[in-house]
Design a protein around this motif. Structure first.
Motif, PDB file in Angstrom:
ATOM      1  N   CYS A  56     107.527 -93.732  -3.456  1.00 30.41           N
ATOM      2  CA  CYS A  56     107.998 -94.147  -2.131  1.00 30.41           C
ATOM      3  C   CYS A  56     107.652 -93.089  -1.083  1.00 30.41           C
ATOM      4  CB  CYS A  56     109.501 -94.400  -2.154  1.00 30.41           C
ATOM      5  SG  CYS A  56     109.925 -95.852  -3.098  1.00 30.41           S
ATOM      6  N   MET A  57     107.761 -91.826  -1.456  1.00 29.14           N
ATOM      7  CA  MET A  57     107.420 -90.743  -0.521  1.00 29.14           C
ATOM      8  C   MET A  57     105.933 -90.784  -0.186  1.00 29.14           C
ATOM      9  SD  MET A  57     108.955 -88.451   1.090  1.00 29.14           S
ATOM     10  CE  MET A  57     108.310 -87.307   2.293  1.00 29.14           C
ATOM     11  N   THR A  58     105.110 -91.018  -1.209  1.00 25.67           N
ATOM     12  CA  THR A  58     103.669 -91.120  -0.979  1.00 25.67           C
ATOM     13  C   THR A  58     103.350 -92.299  -0.070  1.00 25.67           C
ATOM     14  OG1 THR A  58     103.334 -90.237  -3.196  1.00 25.67           O
ATOM     15  CG2 THR A  58     101.424 -91.231  -2.138  1.00 25.67           C
ATOM     16  N   TYR A  59     104.022 -93.430  -0.328  1.00 28.45           N
ATOM     17  CA  TYR A  59     103.836 -94.607   0.516  1.00 28.45           C
ATOM     18  C   TYR A  59     104.200 -94.285   1.968  1.00 28.45           C
ATOM     19  CZ  TYR A  59     105.065 -99.107   2.611  1.00 28.45           C
ATOM     20  OH  TYR A  59     105.166-100.178   3.473  1.00 28.45           O
ATOM     21  N   TYR A  60     105.356 -93.617   2.147  1.00 28.74           N
ATOM     22  CA  TYR A  60     105.828 -93.281   3.494  1.00 28.74           C
ATOM     23  C   TYR A  60     104.838 -92.367   4.210  1.00 28.74           C
ATOM     24  CZ  TYR A  60     108.785 -91.083   7.058  1.00 28.74           C
ATOM     25  OH  TYR A  60     109.282 -90.598   8.237  1.00 28.74           O
ATOM     26  N   LEU A  61     104.421 -91.294   3.514  1.00 23.23           N
ATOM     27  CA  LEU A  61     103.506 -90.336   4.148  1.00 23.23           C
ATOM     28  C   LEU A  61     102.164 -90.985   4.488  1.00 23.23           C
ATOM     29  CD1 LEU A  61     103.963 -86.954   2.274  1.00 23.23           C
ATOM     30  CD2 LEU A  61     104.264 -87.399   4.692  1.00 23.23           C
ATOM     31  N   THR A  62     101.633 -91.749   3.531  1.00 28.01           N
ATOM     32  CA  THR A  62     100.334 -92.373   3.762  1.00 28.01           C
ATOM     33  C   THR A  62     100.386 -93.350   4.928  1.00 28.01           C
ATOM     34  OG1 THR A  62     100.018 -92.247   1.372  1.00 28.01           O
ATOM     35  CG2 THR A  62      98.428 -93.544   2.600  1.00 28.01           C
ATOM     36  N   ARG A  63     101.453 -94.138   4.966  1.00 29.25           N
ATOM     37  CA  ARG A  63     101.560 -95.123   6.047  1.00 29.25           C
ATOM     38  C   ARG A  63     101.707 -94.466   7.420  1.00 29.25           C
ATOM     39  NH1 ARG A  63     103.465-100.256   5.671  1.00 29.25           N
ATOM     40  NH2 ARG A  63     103.049-100.259   7.893  1.00 29.25           N
ATOM     41  N   ILE A  64     102.563 -93.420   7.522  1.00 31.89           N
ATOM     42  CA  ILE A  64     102.745 -92.822   8.854  1.00 31.89           C
ATOM     43  C   ILE A  64     101.490 -92.064   9.290  1.00 31.89           C
ATOM     44  CG2 ILE A  64     105.264 -92.710   8.798  1.00 31.89           C
ATOM     45  CD1 ILE A  64     105.065 -89.734   8.299  1.00 31.89           C
ATOM     46  N   ILE A  65     100.748 -91.514   8.322  1.00 33.64           N
ATOM     47  CA  ILE A  65      99.493 -90.855   8.701  1.00 33.64           C
ATOM     48  C   ILE A  65      98.470 -91.915   9.112  1.00 33.64           C
ATOM     49  CG2 ILE A  65      97.562 -89.482   7.846  1.00 33.64           C
ATOM     50  CD1 ILE A  65      99.687 -88.093   6.023  1.00 33.64           C
ATOM     51  N   TRP A  66      98.434 -93.007   8.367  1.00 33.88           N
ATOM     52  CA  TRP A  66      97.506 -94.103   8.684  1.00 33.88           C
ATOM     53  C   TRP A  66      97.804 -94.659  10.083  1.00 33.88           C
ATOM     54  CZ3 TRP A  66      93.227 -95.741   6.349  1.00 33.88           C
ATOM     55  CH2 TRP A  66      92.705 -96.975   6.719  1.00 33.88           C
ATOM     56  N   ASN A  67      99.080 -94.724  10.447  1.00 30.62           N
ATOM     57  CA  ASN A  67      99.477 -95.235  11.764  1.00 30.62           C
ATOM     58  C   ASN A  67      99.492 -94.149  12.840  1.00 30.62           C
ATOM     59  OD1 ASN A  67      99.941 -97.999  11.217  1.00 30.62           O
ATOM     60  ND2 ASN A  67     101.805 -97.437  10.122  1.00 30.62           N
ATOM     61  N   ASN A  68      98.966 -92.986  12.514  1.00 28.93           N
ATOM     62  CA  ASN A  68      98.912 -91.878  13.469  1.00 28.93           C
ATOM     63  C   ASN A  68     100.301 -91.522  13.995  1.00 28.93           C
ATOM     64  OD1 ASN A  68      97.495 -89.957  15.071  1.00 28.93           O
ATOM     65  ND2 ASN A  68      97.794 -91.297  16.842  1.00 28.93           N
ATOM     66  N   SER A  69     101.269 -91.495  13.107  1.00 31.12           N
ATOM     67  CA  SER A  69     102.633 -91.172  13.528  1.00 31.12           C
ATOM     68  C   SER A  69     103.161 -89.907  12.857  1.00 31.12           C
ATOM     69  CB  SER A  69     103.563 -92.343  13.201  1.00 31.12           C
ATOM     70  OG  SER A  69     103.125 -93.502  13.831  1.00 31.12           O
ATOM     71  N   TYR A  70     102.266 -89.102  12.341  1.00 30.70           N
ATOM     72  CA  TYR A  70     102.704 -87.896  11.638  1.00 30.70           C
ATOM     73  C   TYR A  70     102.736 -86.687  12.570  1.00 30.70           C
ATOM     74  CZ  TYR A  70     103.155 -84.539   7.845  1.00 30.70           C
ATOM     75  OH  TYR A  70     103.590 -83.548   7.012  1.00 30.70           O
ATOM     76  N   VAL A  71     101.763 -86.597  13.425  1.00 26.48           N
ATOM     77  CA  VAL A  71     101.682 -85.474  14.364  1.00 26.48           C
ATOM     78  C   VAL A  71     101.650 -86.026  15.781  1.00 26.48           C
ATOM     79  CG1 VAL A  71     100.336 -83.468  15.065  1.00 26.48           C
ATOM     80  CG2 VAL A  71     100.372 -84.157  12.673  1.00 26.48           C
ATOM     81  N   GLY A  72     102.466 -85.432  16.643  1.00 23.96           N
ATOM     82  CA  GLY A  72     102.538 -85.899  18.019  1.00 23.96           C
ATOM     83  C   GLY A  72     101.428 -85.338  18.876  1.00 23.96           C
ATOM     84  N   PRO A  73     101.476 -85.625  20.183  1.00 21.09           N
ATOM     85  CA  PRO A  73     100.477 -85.052  21.090  1.00 21.09           C
ATOM     86  C   PRO A  73     100.518 -83.538  21.023  1.00 21.09           C
ATOM     87  CG  PRO A  73     101.829 -86.676  22.203  1.00 21.09           C
ATOM     88  CD  PRO A  73     102.458 -86.443  20.875  1.00 21.09           C
ATOM     89  N   ARG A  74      99.328 -82.913  20.919  1.00 15.70           N
ATOM     90  CA  ARG A  74      99.277 -81.471  20.701  1.00 15.70           C
ATOM     91  C   ARG A  74      98.901 -80.714  21.970  1.00 15.70           C
ATOM     92  NH1 ARG A  74      95.387 -82.411  15.717  1.00 15.70           N
ATOM     93  NH2 ARG A  74      96.897 -83.124  14.213  1.00 15.70           N
ATOM     94  N   PRO A  75      99.417 -79.481  22.090  1.00 11.31           N
ATOM     95  CA  PRO A  75      98.911 -78.612  23.159  1.00 11.31           C
ATOM     96  C   PRO A  75      97.429 -78.343  22.930  1.00 11.31           C
ATOM     97  CG  PRO A  75     100.912 -77.716  22.204  1.00 11.31           C
ATOM     98  CD  PRO A  75     100.495 -78.864  21.342  1.00 11.31           C
ATOM     99  N   LYS A  76      96.680 -78.134  24.004  1.00 10.64           N
ATOM    100  CA  LYS A  76      95.222 -78.056  23.893  1.00 10.64           C
ATOM    101  C   LYS A  76      94.728 -76.872  23.078  1.00 10.64           C
ATOM    102  CE  LYS A  76      94.078 -80.555  28.051  1.00 10.64           C
ATOM    103  NZ  LYS A  76      93.782 -80.465  29.450  1.00 10.64           N
TER     104      LYS A  76
END
Lengths: 148, 69
Positions: A56-76
């Motif tokens: 379930c953890m792998t599913y969660y991590l893979t899905r949020i990374i796939w949906n670009n929801s793991y890392v927010g907008p970054r400083p330049k």
């Protein structure tokens, strides 16, 4: 708006995936309990629960990374490779520790019902961690290519 | 939800990329892309932020006329 947190669309998607992963965990544990009740044991406790949670953890991590929801907008000016290097270092250390523990495990020659599954758990965890890291790296590269 | 071509054209008129607009509004490029494609409904806070960056009003960017009007 904060520059380090996820933006609103990312938060919505992360919450959606989190809810799905939680429900998946719940139903898989329920099925596992049901199967145990019928006398079918696919893995010894606590490995069965651990494997379900890991899945379930792998599913969660893979899905949020796939949906670009793991890392927010970054400083330049932020170095993007630091986090990846730290994760790889931790993964490598866990893999080495798990392998050494697994190879030295006395219970390899005995039935697994001795009750000490910690080395096995660490071994499986390190392998899964490497798989997840590989998936993360691939997805990051794929998304970066799409951005260009 | 239909595509937001007004947002896309306004951004292009300002000679901004999706990444530029995303940086200016504090969201990811994917969020701006999803808004333009009509895949995501932004909050009023983000709408106002986008309008301020592009120098437009909410009506000009986000109001959709009904087809039968």
């Amino acid at each position: 708006m904060s520059r380090t947190n996820l933006d609103e669309m990312q938060v919505q998607k992360r919450n959606m995936v989190g809810n799905q992963a939680f429900m998946l965990l719940f139903y898989l544990l329920l099925i596992d309990i049901g199967l145990s009740g019928f006398g079918f044991r696919w893995l010894q406790y606590p490995m069965n629960v651990f494997v379900i949670m890991l899945g379930c953890m792998t599913y969660y991590l893979t899905r949020i990374i796939w949906n670009n929801s793991y890392v927010g907008p970054r400083p330049k000016n932020r170095n993007e490779n630091i986090g990846r290097r730290i994760a790889l270092g931790i993964g490598g250390a866990a893999f080495v520790a798990g392998t050494v523990a697994y190879l030295n495990m006395d219970s390899l020659k005995k039935p697994i019902s001795t009750g000490d599954n910690s080395a096995m758990i660490l071994f499986v965890f390190s392998i899964v961690l490497f798989i997840v890291l590989g998936i993360v790296s691939l997805l990051t590269k794929w998304q970066a290519r799409n951005d260009e | 939800m239909s595509k937001n071509l007004k947002l896309k054209s306004s951004r292009a008129a300002k000679d901004m990329s999706q990444k530029d607009l995303a940086d200016a509004t504090g969201v990811t490029r994917q969020t701006i892309n999803a808004i333009e494609k009509g895949d995501y409904n932004p909050s009023i806070k983000l709408c106002v932020s986008i309008c301020k960056v592009l120098g437009k009003t909410l009506d000009q960017l986000f109001w959709e006329e009904d087809e039968d009007e």
